[in-house]
Motif scaffolding. Sequence first.
Motif, PDB file in Angstrom:
ATOM      1  N   ALA A 178       0.833  -1.208   0.000  1.00 40.15           N
ATOM      2  CA  ALA A 178       0.000   0.000   0.000  1.00 40.15           C
ATOM      3  C   ALA A 178       0.860   1.248   0.000  1.00 40.15           C
ATOM      4  CB  ALA A 178      -0.934   0.007   1.211  1.00 40.15           C
ATOM      5  N   LEU A 179       0.378   2.257  -0.747  1.00 38.88           N
ATOM      6  CA  LEU A 179       0.947   3.604  -0.725  1.00 38.88           C
ATOM      7  C   LEU A 179      -0.027   4.490   0.044  1.00 38.88           C
ATOM      8  CD1 LEU A 179       2.724   6.020  -1.565  1.00 38.88           C
ATOM      9  CD2 LEU A 179       1.482   6.059  -3.746  1.00 38.88           C
ATOM     10  N   PHE A 180       0.410   4.998   1.203  1.00 35.31           N
ATOM     11  CA  PHE A 180      -0.408   5.898   2.008  1.00 35.31           C
ATOM     12  C   PHE A 180      -0.079   7.341   1.639  1.00 35.31           C
ATOM     13  CE2 PHE A 180      -0.076   2.011   4.464  1.00 35.31           C
ATOM     14  CZ  PHE A 180      -1.362   1.827   4.943  1.00 35.31           C
ATOM     15  N   VAL A 181      -1.096   8.134   1.400  1.00 32.53           N
ATOM     16  CA  VAL A 181      -0.941   9.564   1.144  1.00 32.53           C
ATOM     17  C   VAL A 181      -1.586  10.296   2.313  1.00 32.53           C
ATOM     18  CG1 VAL A 181      -1.384  11.475  -0.419  1.00 32.53           C
ATOM     19  CG2 VAL A 181      -1.023   9.177  -1.342  1.00 32.53           C
ATOM     20  N   LEU A 182      -0.776  10.990   3.117  1.00 28.47           N
ATOM     21  CA  LEU A 182      -1.276  11.663   4.305  1.00 28.47           C
ATOM     22  C   LEU A 182      -1.770  13.066   3.959  1.00 28.47           C
ATOM     23  CD1 LEU A 182       1.400  10.614   6.970  1.00 28.47           C
ATOM     24  CD2 LEU A 182      -0.627   9.376   6.171  1.00 28.47           C
ATOM     25  N   GLY A 183      -2.825  13.478   4.673  1.00 27.06           N
ATOM     26  CA  GLY A 183      -3.384  14.802   4.440  1.00 27.06           C
ATOM     27  C   GLY A 183      -4.152  15.294   5.646  1.00 27.06           C
ATOM     28  N   TYR A 228       6.732  13.455 -12.552  1.00 25.52           N
ATOM     29  CA  TYR A 228       5.703  13.064 -11.572  1.00 25.52           C
ATOM     30  C   TYR A 228       5.178  11.672 -11.876  1.00 25.52           C
ATOM     31  CZ  TYR A 228       1.387  13.188  -8.828  1.00 25.52           C
ATOM     32  OH  TYR A 228       0.377  12.897  -7.935  1.00 25.52           O
ATOM     33  N   ASP A 229       4.851  11.417 -13.149  1.00 28.70           N
ATOM     34  CA  ASP A 229       4.284  10.121 -13.512  1.00 28.70           C
ATOM     35  C   ASP A 229       5.284   8.992 -13.264  1.00 28.70           C
ATOM     36  OD1 ASP A 229       2.119  11.589 -14.228  1.00 28.70           O
ATOM     37  OD2 ASP A 229       2.315  11.278 -16.398  1.00 28.70           O
ATOM     38  N   ARG A 230       6.567   9.230 -13.604  1.00 30.06           N
ATOM     39  CA  ARG A 230       7.580   8.195 -13.348  1.00 30.06           C
ATOM     40  C   ARG A 230       7.707   7.921 -11.858  1.00 30.06           C
ATOM     41  NH1 ARG A 230      10.975  10.590 -17.570  1.00 30.06           N
ATOM     42  NH2 ARG A 230      11.978  11.818 -15.933  1.00 30.06           N
ATOM     43  N   LEU A 231       7.623   8.969 -11.037  1.00 28.52           N
ATOM     44  CA  LEU A 231       7.736   8.783  -9.594  1.00 28.52           C
ATOM     45  C   LEU A 231       6.617   7.879  -9.075  1.00 28.52           C
ATOM     46  CD1 LEU A 231       8.993   9.528  -6.844  1.00 28.52           C
ATOM     47  CD2 LEU A 231       7.464  11.509  -6.800  1.00 28.52           C
ATOM     48  N   ILE A 232       5.383   8.119  -9.510  1.00 26.07           N
ATOM     49  CA  ILE A 232       4.256   7.306  -9.051  1.00 26.07           C
ATOM     50  C   ILE A 232       4.385   5.872  -9.563  1.00 26.07           C
ATOM     51  CG2 ILE A 232       1.761   7.045  -9.100  1.00 26.07           C
ATOM     52  CD1 ILE A 232       2.827   9.400  -7.400  1.00 26.07           C
ATOM     53  N   ILE A 233       4.722   5.706 -10.844  1.00 27.30           N
ATOM     54  CA  ILE A 233       4.820   4.357 -11.426  1.00 27.30           C
ATOM     55  C   ILE A 233       5.935   3.568 -10.755  1.00 27.30           C
ATOM     56  CG2 ILE A 233       5.320   3.069 -13.521  1.00 27.30           C
ATOM     57  CD1 ILE A 233       2.537   4.368 -13.376  1.00 27.30           C
ATOM     58  N   ARG A 234       7.090   4.190 -10.546  1.00 27.46           N
ATOM     59  CA  ARG A 234       8.196   3.468  -9.915  1.00 27.46           C
ATOM     60  C   ARG A 234       7.877   3.124  -8.468  1.00 27.46           C
ATOM     61  NH1 ARG A 234      13.342   6.919 -12.360  1.00 27.46           N
ATOM     62  NH2 ARG A 234      13.345   5.915 -14.409  1.00 27.46           N
ATOM     63  N   THR A 235       7.120   3.982  -7.797  1.00 24.81           N
ATOM     64  CA  THR A 235       6.713   3.669  -6.436  1.00 24.81           C
ATOM     65  C   THR A 235       5.841   2.420  -6.410  1.00 24.81           C
ATOM     66  OG1 THR A 235       6.826   5.995  -5.770  1.00 24.81           O
ATOM     67  CG2 THR A 235       5.477   4.538  -4.422  1.00 24.81           C
ATOM     68  N   LEU A 236       4.873   2.327  -7.317  1.00 28.81           N
ATOM     69  CA  LEU A 236       4.011   1.150  -7.375  1.00 28.81           C
ATOM     70  C   LEU A 236       4.798  -0.091  -7.777  1.00 28.81           C
ATOM     71  CD1 LEU A 236       0.834   2.684  -9.073  1.00 28.81           C
ATOM     72  CD2 LEU A 236       1.269   2.321  -6.639  1.00 28.81           C
ATOM     73  N   GLN A 237       5.721   0.055  -8.721  1.00 25.57           N
ATOM     74  CA  GLN A 237       6.524  -1.097  -9.134  1.00 25.57           C
ATOM     75  C   GLN A 237       7.393  -1.596  -7.994  1.00 25.57           C
ATOM     76  OE1 GLN A 237       8.516   0.601 -12.540  1.00 25.57           O
ATOM     77  NE2 GLN A 237       7.009  -0.212 -13.987  1.00 25.57           N
ATOM     78  N   LEU A 238       7.965  -0.675  -7.239  1.00 23.44           N
ATOM     79  CA  LEU A 238       8.820  -1.076  -6.131  1.00 23.44           C
ATOM     80  C   LEU A 238       8.012  -1.768  -5.035  1.00 23.44           C
ATOM     81  CD1 LEU A 238      11.618  -1.123  -4.926  1.00 23.44           C
ATOM     82  CD2 LEU A 238      11.260   1.183  -4.059  1.00 23.44           C
ATOM     83  N   LEU A 239       6.787  -1.313  -4.816  1.00 27.35           N
ATOM     84  CA  LEU A 239       5.952  -1.944  -3.799  1.00 27.35           C
ATOM     85  C   LEU A 239       5.579  -3.373  -4.173  1.00 27.35           C
ATOM     86  CD1 LEU A 239       3.513   0.976  -2.855  1.00 27.35           C
ATOM     87  CD2 LEU A 239       5.254  -0.051  -1.389  1.00 27.35           C
ATOM     88  N   THR A 240       5.446  -3.648  -5.466  1.00 29.64           N
ATOM     89  CA  THR A 240       4.992  -4.969  -5.896  1.00 29.64           C
ATOM     90  C   THR A 240       6.135  -5.887  -6.306  1.00 29.64           C
ATOM     91  OG1 THR A 240       4.637  -4.055  -8.124  1.00 29.64           O
ATOM     92  CG2 THR A 240       2.743  -4.147  -6.644  1.00 29.64           C
ATOM     93  N   GLN A 241       7.348  -5.404  -6.293  1.00 32.15           N
ATOM     94  CA  GLN A 241       8.494  -6.242  -6.640  1.00 32.15           C
ATOM     95  C   GLN A 241       8.886  -7.116  -5.461  1.00 32.15           C
ATOM     96  OE1 GLN A 241      11.688  -3.788  -7.936  1.00 32.15           O
ATOM     97  NE2 GLN A 241      10.919  -3.561 -10.016  1.00 32.15           N
ATOM     98  N   ASN A 242       9.213  -8.370  -5.777  1.00 37.46           N
ATOM     99  CA  ASN A 242       9.798  -9.288  -4.795  1.00 37.46           C
ATOM    100  C   ASN A 242       8.993  -9.313  -3.498  1.00 37.46           C
ATOM    101  OD1 ASN A 242      11.949  -9.680  -6.617  1.00 37.46           O
ATOM    102  ND2 ASN A 242      12.972  -7.867  -5.813  1.00 37.46           N
ATOM    103  N   ALA A 243       7.678  -9.394  -3.633  1.00 37.07           N
ATOM    104  CA  ALA A 243       6.840  -9.399  -2.428  1.00 37.07           C
ATOM    105  C   ALA A 243       6.856 -10.782  -1.774  1.00 37.07           C
ATOM    106  CB  ALA A 243       5.415  -8.997  -2.795  1.00 37.07           C
ATOM    107  N   ASN A 244       8.042 -11.324  -1.531  1.00 38.05           N
ATOM    108  CA  ASN A 244       8.181 -12.604  -0.858  1.00 38.05           C
ATOM    109  C   ASN A 244       9.116 -12.426   0.319  1.00 38.05           C
ATOM    110  OD1 ASN A 244      10.662 -12.284  -2.041  1.00 38.05           O
ATOM    111  ND2 ASN A 244      10.276 -13.770  -3.680  1.00 38.05           N
ATOM    112  N   LYS A 245       9.584 -13.512   0.861  1.00 38.84           N
ATOM    113  CA  LYS A 245      10.388 -13.436   2.071  1.00 38.84           C
ATOM    114  C   LYS A 245      11.863 -13.665   1.762  1.00 38.84           C
ATOM    115  CE  LYS A 245       6.657 -14.816   5.184  1.00 38.84           C
ATOM    116  NZ  LYS A 245       6.229 -15.718   6.272  1.00 38.84           N
ATOM    117  N   LYS A 246      12.356 -13.070   0.699  1.00 37.34           N
ATOM    118  CA  LYS A 246      13.773 -13.204   0.377  1.00 37.34           C
ATOM    119  C   LYS A 246      14.614 -12.434   1.385  1.00 37.34           C
ATOM    120  CE  LYS A 246      13.900 -11.756  -3.847  1.00 37.34           C
ATOM    121  NZ  LYS A 246      14.412 -11.452  -5.196  1.00 37.34           N
ATOM    122  N   ARG A 247      15.642 -13.059   1.881  1.00 34.67           N
ATOM    123  CA  ARG A 247      16.559 -12.379   2.792  1.00 34.67           C
ATOM    124  C   ARG A 247      17.722 -11.744   2.043  1.00 34.67           C
ATOM    125  NH1 ARG A 247      17.931 -16.376   7.622  1.00 34.67           N
ATOM    126  NH2 ARG A 247      19.329 -14.616   8.076  1.00 34.67           N
TER     127      ARG A 247
END
Length: 689
Positions: free
Chosen positions: A367-372, A493-512
Amino acid sequence: MIFSASPWFLLVCLLVGAGYAALLYSAKAPWSRPLNYALAFIRFAVVSFLCFLLLSPFLKTTTSTTEKPTVVLAVDDSQSVGLFTPGAVLSQTTTGLQQLTQTLTERGFQVETRPLSQPTRLTPPDSLRFTAATSNLDGLLSTVSEAYEGRNLAGVVLVSDGIVNQGRSPVYSEYRFPIYAVGVGDTLPKKDLSLATLTYNRVAFSGNRFPLEAEIGYEGFSGAATVQVRENGRVLQTRRVALPAGSRRTKTTFLLTAPAPGKRRYEVLIERQPGEFTPLNNQKTAYVDVVKGKLRVLLAGAAPHPDLKALRAAILRNDNFDLTTYLPGIGALPAPTYDVAILHQLPAQGGLGAELLAQVRSRRVPALFVLGAQSDLAAYNRLGTGLTVQPRGSQTDEVTPVPNPAFARFTFEEDALRRFAEYPPAPVPFGQFSLSGGAEAALLQQVGRLKTQRPLLVFGGMPQQKHATLLTDGSWQWRLQEAVEHDAQPEAYDRLIIRTLQLLTQNANKKRLDVYPTQDNFTTQDDVTLGAETYNAVFERVYGQPVTLTLTDEHKQTRTFRFVPTEDGAPLHLGPLAGGLYRYQARATLGGQPHQDQGELLVQEQQLEALDARADHNLLYQLARRSGSHLYYPQQLTRLGQDILKANYKPVIYEQEDLKELINLKWLFFLLLALVTAEWAARKYSGGI
């Protein structure tokens, strides 16, 4: 010598010295009269000089230096010059530059050669190799301008074919020195085929068909040309493409089926025909990332807000995403089929959106939280995102984003940095911010001109559920401002949002052990870098564990690197690599157990220099004419030297004045000490006191 008091005080100093010596040495002494006179003179000199120093005299020195007029040989040593300039002409050019250097040096000039490939280094003309992969003439001339600012620069001899394929054209820049242009290369049209451009989507979905559009340039040919698409040497499609008479460009499109997920490299080439000038520009490579399917994104907000529209627009510009929007209390709770969630001002005050938050937590959705202003910060702090916000009342700071140099999960382009600096301030909570659990700040807050260490965009959470937090609900202003300033292209701006989402969904496992490229793809001119993260048994970041990485290219050649991840996030630098698809395998021992990770990285080969075989001497003519000079050719280098000498450039004499207080000269202290010591020793040796 300069005095801070009237020079007439010198007489007083002499009188004081004479009186002191007369008073001390007028009585009868046990030594000879000549010695008495000598000792009296020493005492007179020392006392008079000490009194003289009380007048605060200054010593003014003037140093003159002569700087010879400098001529810079700015040489375009790109591949196009070496490929398309006849060998005899190229040899004549380098020989002529050596003779020009000798002639000007003998006539009092300083001559320095700066090649395009390394404009900050001085290189003899006979050491030029013509291997630079791009031609940026404006960059070369701008570097010369900066290096010789304030110096006696007589002029720049620019040796080039006039081809520019990187940076802006030098005809749109202003230079404060004469440019003597020397044209090399060949301006005659050549019988040639070339693959001018290759257009394709960088992302394709497994099982779907995707297009590769090839634009073919031709000169002196008619009929048809054979074009092929290959992968790893295997021909996928072959097509005969008509070359219409009266035109120089034509297009053809290949439709390919995306195979299993992974990074793919496709070569599109034109078969060489008899009489063709060069086959070097007959081939281009397409690098396609084949993915399993579209990433499903949930965009949820506590209430309608301009941010939601900005985030929605940024996401929909990327074909790799499916978007669902949701406002609690307005629509039905979406089915839990999304891969990542953007929670705008959720959790909200009053418990709004609690049902959605429970769904996200139970399914461990990144999740990406946007505070306001509507965010419930106390509830947010209990989510374990890696960031704790302790606000001070309802106060806010107006901030702009600035990248954190220690963050290495993805990089920011130079263009993005310039655009960030243009963003208007956005509000963030004023208070204390604490990072924990290995959380990292990708963006920091800049208040006015002050760059702080307070986070603005934070990545945290656990490997099984990653979180990111953007501490402002005013980012919509950034996208709007960027669209206004850059022709409706808010790419940063668009690259920042897209890369944020990609980073959140990358390697969503328990790799050490997690090793990853810091960019989606690299070019042959880039320094290829890999980031690495290591975790202990409870998935806390640890540092100092050696990692061994094996890099394998398409020819099965391997290279081994060893590095240690550090707290500053410094990546592993592999340096420039040849174009192609590389696979890597990383190994490390964590907690006594072996762990490994693997992945792929793309290096795109740039063939810019082989695309245009026709020199552009008109550009060189414009540069020379605008600076009051002429365009020359290699056989005219002797005339060029004569014209430079006729311009009658003169050396420049610089004078530097230095003002020092006489009392600060150390050698005077030791001189006075020596005189006093000599007087004391003579008196002791002669029986005095």
